[in-house]
Write a protein that holds these residues in place. Structure first.
Motif, PDB file in Angstrom:
ATOM      1  N   ASP A 170      -0.022  -1.313  -8.597  1.00 50.26           N
ATOM      2  CA  ASP A 170      -0.660  -2.091  -7.542  1.00 50.26           C
ATOM      3  C   ASP A 170       0.238  -2.292  -6.323  1.00 50.26           C
ATOM      4  OD1 ASP A 170       1.174  -3.686  -8.783  1.00 50.26           O
ATOM      5  OD2 ASP A 170      -0.137  -5.439  -8.992  1.00 50.26           O
ATOM      6  N   GLY A 171       1.424  -1.666  -6.321  1.00 56.02           N
ATOM      7  CA  GLY A 171       2.325  -1.764  -5.184  1.00 56.02           C
ATOM      8  C   GLY A 171       3.364  -2.858  -5.304  1.00 56.02           C
ATOM      9  N   THR A 172       3.346  -3.641  -6.361  1.00 58.66           N
ATOM     10  CA  THR A 172       4.344  -4.678  -6.577  1.00 58.66           C
ATOM     11  C   THR A 172       5.494  -4.136  -7.415  1.00 58.66           C
ATOM     12  OG1 THR A 172       3.192  -5.467  -8.556  1.00 58.66           O
ATOM     13  CG2 THR A 172       2.595  -6.474  -6.442  1.00 58.66           C
ATOM     14  N   ASN A 223       0.830  -1.209   0.000  1.00 59.04           N
ATOM     15  CA  ASN A 223       0.000   0.000   0.000  1.00 59.04           C
ATOM     16  C   ASN A 223       0.863   1.258   0.000  1.00 59.04           C
ATOM     17  OD1 ASN A 223      -2.394  -1.449  -0.006  1.00 59.04           O
ATOM     18  ND2 ASN A 223      -2.513  -1.526   2.225  1.00 59.04           N
ATOM     19  N   ILE A 224       1.980   1.216   0.734  1.00 57.24           N
ATOM     20  CA  ILE A 224       2.864   2.377   0.770  1.00 57.24           C
ATOM     21  C   ILE A 224       3.489   2.613  -0.602  1.00 57.24           C
ATOM     22  CG2 ILE A 224       5.038   3.256   1.727  1.00 57.24           C
ATOM     23  CD1 ILE A 224       4.264   1.997   4.377  1.00 57.24           C
ATOM     24  N   VAL A 225       3.966   1.545  -1.262  1.00 53.49           N
ATOM     25  CA  VAL A 225       4.537   1.685  -2.602  1.00 53.49           C
ATOM     26  C   VAL A 225       3.466   2.153  -3.586  1.00 53.49           C
ATOM     27  CG1 VAL A 225       5.652   0.445  -4.494  1.00 53.49           C
ATOM     28  CG2 VAL A 225       6.305  -0.043  -2.136  1.00 53.49           C
ATOM     29  N   LYS A 226       2.255   1.667  -3.427  1.00 51.68           N
ATOM     30  CA  LYS A 226       1.153   2.073  -4.302  1.00 51.68           C
ATOM     31  C   LYS A 226       0.862   3.557  -4.184  1.00 51.68           C
ATOM     32  CE  LYS A 226      -3.710   0.962  -5.222  1.00 51.68           C
ATOM     33  NZ  LYS A 226      -4.855   0.102  -4.805  1.00 51.68           N
ATOM     34  N   VAL A 227       0.882   4.067  -2.963  1.00 54.01           N
ATOM     35  CA  VAL A 227       0.642   5.501  -2.751  1.00 54.01           C
ATOM     36  C   VAL A 227       1.763   6.335  -3.367  1.00 54.01           C
ATOM     37  CG1 VAL A 227       0.475   7.281  -0.977  1.00 54.01           C
ATOM     38  CG2 VAL A 227      -0.768   5.144  -0.698  1.00 54.01           C
ATOM     39  N   ILE A 228       3.001   5.875  -3.220  1.00 50.81           N
ATOM     40  CA  ILE A 228       4.132   6.624  -3.773  1.00 50.81           C
ATOM     41  C   ILE A 228       4.073   6.637  -5.299  1.00 50.81           C
ATOM     42  CG2 ILE A 228       6.649   6.710  -3.942  1.00 50.81           C
ATOM     43  CD1 ILE A 228       6.805   5.479  -1.182  1.00 50.81           C
ATOM     44  N   VAL A 229       3.700   5.509  -5.910  1.00 52.01           N
ATOM     45  CA  VAL A 229       3.582   5.466  -7.372  1.00 52.01           C
ATOM     46  C   VAL A 229       2.506   6.418  -7.851  1.00 52.01           C
ATOM     47  CG1 VAL A 229       2.962   3.983  -9.323  1.00 52.01           C
ATOM     48  CG2 VAL A 229       4.478   3.121  -7.543  1.00 52.01           C
ATOM     49  N   ALA A 230       1.385   6.482  -7.110  1.00 55.56           N
ATOM     50  CA  ALA A 230       0.274   7.348  -7.512  1.00 55.56           C
ATOM     51  C   ALA A 230       0.622   8.831  -7.419  1.00 55.56           C
ATOM     52  CB  ALA A 230      -0.955   7.043  -6.661  1.00 55.56           C
ATOM     53  N   LYS A 231       1.612   9.186  -6.622  1.00 60.03           N
ATOM     54  CA  LYS A 231       1.975  10.594  -6.493  1.00 60.03           C
ATOM     55  C   LYS A 231       2.561  11.170  -7.771  1.00 60.03           C
ATOM     56  CE  LYS A 231       2.833  10.865  -1.503  1.00 60.03           C
ATOM     57  NZ  LYS A 231       3.860  11.173  -0.461  1.00 60.03           N
ATOM     58  N   GLY A 232       3.255  10.361  -8.543  1.00 61.44           N
ATOM     59  CA  GLY A 232       3.854  10.846  -9.785  1.00 61.44           C
ATOM     60  C   GLY A 232       4.951  11.849  -9.529  1.00 61.44           C
ATOM     61  N   SER A 233       4.815  13.024 -10.139  1.00 60.37           N
ATOM     62  CA  SER A 233       5.837  14.063 -10.009  1.00 60.37           C
ATOM     63  C   SER A 233       5.812  14.764  -8.660  1.00 60.37           C
ATOM     64  CB  SER A 233       5.670  15.101 -11.122  1.00 60.37           C
ATOM     65  OG  SER A 233       4.373  15.695 -11.052  1.00 60.37           O
ATOM     66  N   ARG A 247      11.776   9.867  -4.271  1.00 61.04           N
ATOM     67  CA  ARG A 247      12.537   9.831  -5.524  1.00 61.04           C
ATOM     68  C   ARG A 247      13.827   9.026  -5.359  1.00 61.04           C
ATOM     69  NH1 ARG A 247      10.569  15.282  -6.048  1.00 61.04           N
ATOM     70  NH2 ARG A 247      12.407  16.070  -4.947  1.00 61.04           N
ATOM     71  N   ARG A 248      14.477   9.165  -4.225  1.00 61.79           N
ATOM     72  CA  ARG A 248      15.685   8.382  -3.967  1.00 61.79           C
ATOM     73  C   ARG A 248      15.370   6.883  -3.918  1.00 61.79           C
ATOM     74  NH1 ARG A 248      16.777  10.385   0.616  1.00 61.79           N
ATOM     75  NH2 ARG A 248      17.794  12.259  -0.179  1.00 61.79           N
ATOM     76  N   PHE A 249      14.217   6.543  -3.391  1.00 61.45           N
ATOM     77  CA  PHE A 249      13.788   5.142  -3.342  1.00 61.45           C
ATOM     78  C   PHE A 249      13.583   4.590  -4.746  1.00 61.45           C
ATOM     79  CE2 PHE A 249      10.042   2.264  -3.280  1.00 61.45           C
ATOM     80  CZ  PHE A 249      10.620   1.183  -2.651  1.00 61.45           C
ATOM     81  N   PHE A 250      12.962   5.352  -5.640  1.00 63.81           N
ATOM     82  CA  PHE A 250      12.723   4.897  -7.004  1.00 63.81           C
ATOM     83  C   PHE A 250      14.027   4.789  -7.797  1.00 63.81           C
ATOM     84  CE2 PHE A 250       8.357   5.296  -6.132  1.00 63.81           C
ATOM     85  CZ  PHE A 250       7.652   4.687  -7.157  1.00 63.81           C
ATOM     86  N   VAL A 251      14.958   5.693  -7.539  1.00 63.88           N
ATOM     87  CA  VAL A 251      16.258   5.595  -8.199  1.00 63.88           C
ATOM     88  C   VAL A 251      16.978   4.332  -7.759  1.00 63.88           C
ATOM     89  CG1 VAL A 251      18.539   6.657  -8.369  1.00 63.88           C
ATOM     90  CG2 VAL A 251      16.502   8.072  -8.568  1.00 63.88           C
TER      91      VAL A 251
END
Length: 440
Positions: free
Chosen positions: A323-325, A290-300, A307-311
């Protein structure tokens, strides 16, 4: 005081009943007249109350985070309508309504806990004065007055006189030492709880007056509780110390598992999550997804930690899904490395003088390329600088009209004559160009 106690009898009776029920359970283990039986009964009362207040605690967390996020907008409203207090209040209420924020939600756990605190204070004060209250009868009253915690009676206070402490079967020195230690522990737990909230679980990207207020409260609240603690009975100090320890542990859990976005705790949590994903190749647990899903939905709108996590995921060859996966793909690393190489191969930025010099040399280079195509032009003699009669130009025009195409070498020669004329003009000085219709 009796009138106030009678008004709050609806809460003192349930509190005394709960204490008696726990006392009967612990009394069978440690003895009915021991301080362990009565002290653990008070601790169990605190735990029961705090479990019931967990939904309010969740609302408190959400309200506190919403208030932190709204601080810049609130500050802008205050500056815009600083001369109109009524309009300022209206805009504040409108902002609260639009965002669904209730400023009082951050105080709900304390407000909901206050009646139980007052009821326990009344019960222990009645025990100290030898009065029955609620479901505590004469036998339970006598047992409670005999109970001591490290030599201090449950109903004794730091400010009690030696005669009153002696009537409870204890010495004034023991009472003051025990109460002083408990007051220090109560204030220290309050300070540490507020400190870990300010140092780890606050959005550092938002600098608002709210943070300064919280820092002030971090130092003021422990002093307030220390001043109030000298007038609390030992049983109430046990209650308040237990609730502070519970709050501290509950907050540590929230900081580690559900930190505030933009805080140091979120950075630490996302780094732990990144390490787990890199090791196992998947996001384990519904809450983490759910936490990853929320971060993905934030976009920019992601903060620096996200952003450091996605890098980090991209470097490890993973991509987060809606979906958070996460999915593993080697092309992600290749694209990242290719993009970095492309960025490194970009041409250097030229100065204005360099761009002008390169632009001035471009037409000359083009003419030289056109003149160098045929091999016969290499042996063509240098063009004459003499002025050609106007008729020759007319003859060439007629030849072109009849279909006779001129050689490229003639174009090169004409280009060379133009360069020669321009060079001659530069040697003689700048001259005014002649009109095409002129016969001279």
């Amino acid at each position: 005081m009796d009138t106030i106690a009678s008004l709050f009898s609806f809460i003192t009776t349930p509190v005394s009943w709960v204490i008696v029920q726990f006392h009967s359970m612990y009394g069978a283990i440690f003895g009915p007249d021991t301080g362990w039986a009565w002290g653990l009964s008070i601790v169990s009362l605190v735990v029961l109350i705090r479990i019931c207040l967990i939904p309010l605690f969740v609302k408190q967390i959400k309200s506190t985070r919403n208030m932190q996020a709204l601080q810049p907008k609130m500050k802008a409203i205050q500056e815009r309508y600083k001369s109109d207090k009524q309009r300022q209040s209206e805009e504040m209420m409108k902002l609260y309504k639009e965002t669904g924020t209730n400023p009082l939600s951050s105080c709900l756990p304390i407000l909901a806990q206050s009646p139980f605190f007052f009821a326990l204070y009344r019960v222990l004060s009645s025990i100290a004065n030898g009065q029955t209250i609620g479901v505590i009868n004469e036998d339970l009253l006598a047992s409670a007055r005999q109970a001591h915690i490290f030599g201090a009676p449950l109903a004794a206070k730091f400010t009690d006189s030696a005669e009153k402490v002696a009537s409870l079967g204890a010495s004034l020195t023991d009472v003051r030492i025990v109460t002083a230690i408990m007051i220090v522990m109560m204030s220290a737990s309050q300070f540490f709880t507020q400190r870990q909230l300010m140092m780890k679980n606050v959005d550092l990207s938002v600098k608002t007056p709210y943070m300064q207020q919280q820092k002030m409260l971090m130092y003021i609240f422990p002093l307030i509780f220390a001043g109030m603690g000298i007038n609390f009975p030992v049983g109430v100090l046990v209650y308040w110390l237990t609730t502070n320890v519970w709050t501290m542990g509950q907050q540590m859990y929230v900081i580690n598992q559900n930190p505030t976005p933009g805080s140091k705790a979120q950075d630490a949590y996302l780094q732990r999550l990144l390490k787990s994903v890199t090791h196992s190749g998947e996001v384990k647990g519904r809450r983490r997804k759910n936490i990853v899903k929320v971060i993905v939905a934030k976009g920019s709108d992601r903060n620096e930690n996200e952003r450091r996590f996605f890098v980090g995921l991209s470097k490890a060859g993973f991509a987060a899904q809606a979906d958070g996966t996460v999915i593993k793909s080697d092309t992600i690393v290749a694209e990242a490395e290719g993009g970095a190489a492309a960025r490194r191969q970009q041409p250097k930025r030229q100065t204005k003088a360099q761009r002008q010099s390169s632009g001035a040399q471009q037409p000359v280079a083009k003419d030289s390329e056109e003149g160098s195509e045929p091999a016969a032009d290499e042996a063509t003699p240098a063009p004459s600088l003499e002025k050609k009669p106007q008729g020759s130009a007319t003859t060439e025009a007629k030849g072109e009209a009849q279909g006779d195409k001129p050689q490229r070498g003639s174009r090169a020669n004409s280009g060379g004559s133009r360069q020669g004329k321009s060079g001659q003009g530069q040697r003689k000085g700048q001259q005014r160009p002649k009109h095409p219709s002129s016969k001279k």
